[in-house]
Design an enzyme around this catalytic site. Structure first.
Site, PDB file in Angstrom:
ATOM      1  N   ARG A  22     -18.953 -22.528 -34.001  1.00  0.00           N
ATOM      2  CA  ARG A  22     -19.534 -21.693 -35.063  1.00  0.00           C
ATOM      3  C   ARG A  22     -20.942 -21.226 -34.685  1.00  0.00           C
ATOM      4  O   ARG A  22     -21.364 -20.126 -35.054  1.00  0.00           O
ATOM      5  CB  ARG A  22     -19.582 -22.441 -36.393  1.00  0.00           C
ATOM      6  CG  ARG A  22     -18.230 -22.830 -36.932  1.00  0.00           C
ATOM      7  CD  ARG A  22     -17.411 -21.640 -37.345  1.00  0.00           C
ATOM      8  NE  ARG A  22     -16.195 -22.081 -38.003  1.00  0.00           N
ATOM      9  CZ  ARG A  22     -14.990 -21.632 -37.707  1.00  0.00           C
ATOM     10  NH1 ARG A  22     -14.837 -20.705 -36.796  1.00  0.00           N
ATOM     11  NH2 ARG A  22     -13.937 -22.093 -38.343  1.00  0.00           N
TER      12      ARG A  22
ATOM     13  N   LYS B 239     -19.026 -20.563 -41.463  1.00  0.00           N
ATOM     14  CA  LYS B 239     -17.677 -20.795 -41.974  1.00  0.00           C
ATOM     15  C   LYS B 239     -17.303 -22.275 -41.855  1.00  0.00           C
ATOM     16  O   LYS B 239     -17.430 -22.883 -40.805  1.00  0.00           O
ATOM     17  CB  LYS B 239     -16.676 -19.937 -41.190  1.00  0.00           C
ATOM     18  CG  LYS B 239     -15.248 -20.069 -41.655  1.00  0.00           C
ATOM     19  CD  LYS B 239     -14.328 -19.199 -40.816  1.00  0.00           C
ATOM     20  CE  LYS B 239     -12.882 -19.430 -41.173  1.00  0.00           C
ATOM     21  NZ  LYS B 239     -11.977 -18.683 -40.301  1.00  0.00           N
TER      22      LYS B 239
END
Length: 183
Positions: free
Chosen positions: A106, A143
């Site tokens: 991420r 996320k």
């Protein structure tokens, strides 16, 4: 992409890192696994990231003699525990699993081309060394993680190799956990 992976493979030899795998256009390396190296993993990964970033500034796509465009890679780094093991019988592979691997991924995906994106966990580890320059990026929505405070890695001072040896020696005297990073 294949040529870049070969260039990266040549450069990782200089650091205490382990190439885990390449997936599509992602190149994953870790430090502190399979052999623990304490908190030195963050220093090794950050120095490798800076080295690869510089390499890509000088790299030109073969056949693009007219084009002076720089190849801008996104690099994401996170530190923490992970689970490792051999997966498969016909083609066994050493794999890493866990939230640390996902968070590192991420960091890469929420980063920017030509920049090195750090989680606050990695930032805290490298801040202790005093050999890296970082800039607060700020709070980023990630996320599966929510809001995270993150940093950009800018540079490393020349004395980093001496510091790495000192960190490794200090960490080898006690029990610590390694970490994983995704590049």
């Amino acid at each position: 992409m294949c040529l870049c992976c070969s260039l990266f493979d040549d450069h990782i030899e200089k650091y205490d890192v382990y190439k885990v795998e390449t997936i599509g256009d992602a190149y994953m390396v870790a430090s502190g696994v399979p052999v623990l190296n304490g908190n030195a993993h963050a220093t090794h990964i950050c120095n490798l990231a800076l080295d690869l970033q510089q390499l890509m500034k000088e790299y030109r796509v073969p056949g693009s003699f007219q084009r002076k465009e720089e190849v801008k890679i996104r690099i994401g780094i996170h530190s923490g525990p992970c689970v490792a093991g051999i997966v498969g019988r016909k083609m066994p592979r050493y794999c890493l699993f866990g939230d640390t691997v996902n968070t590192a991924s991420r960091m890469e995906s929420t980063g920017q081309g030509g920049r090195i994106h750090l989680s606050s966990d990695t930032y805290k580890l490298i801040k202790q060394t005093g050999i890296f320059t970082t800039v607060l990026r700020g709070v980023v929505t990630v996320k599966g993680k929510g809001e995270m405070t993150t940093y950009w890695l800018i540079s490393s001072c020349q004395s980093s190799q001496v510091k790495i040896r000192e960190i490794v020696q200090a960490e080898n005297s006690g029990k610590t956990r390694g970490g994983v990073q995704f590049i």
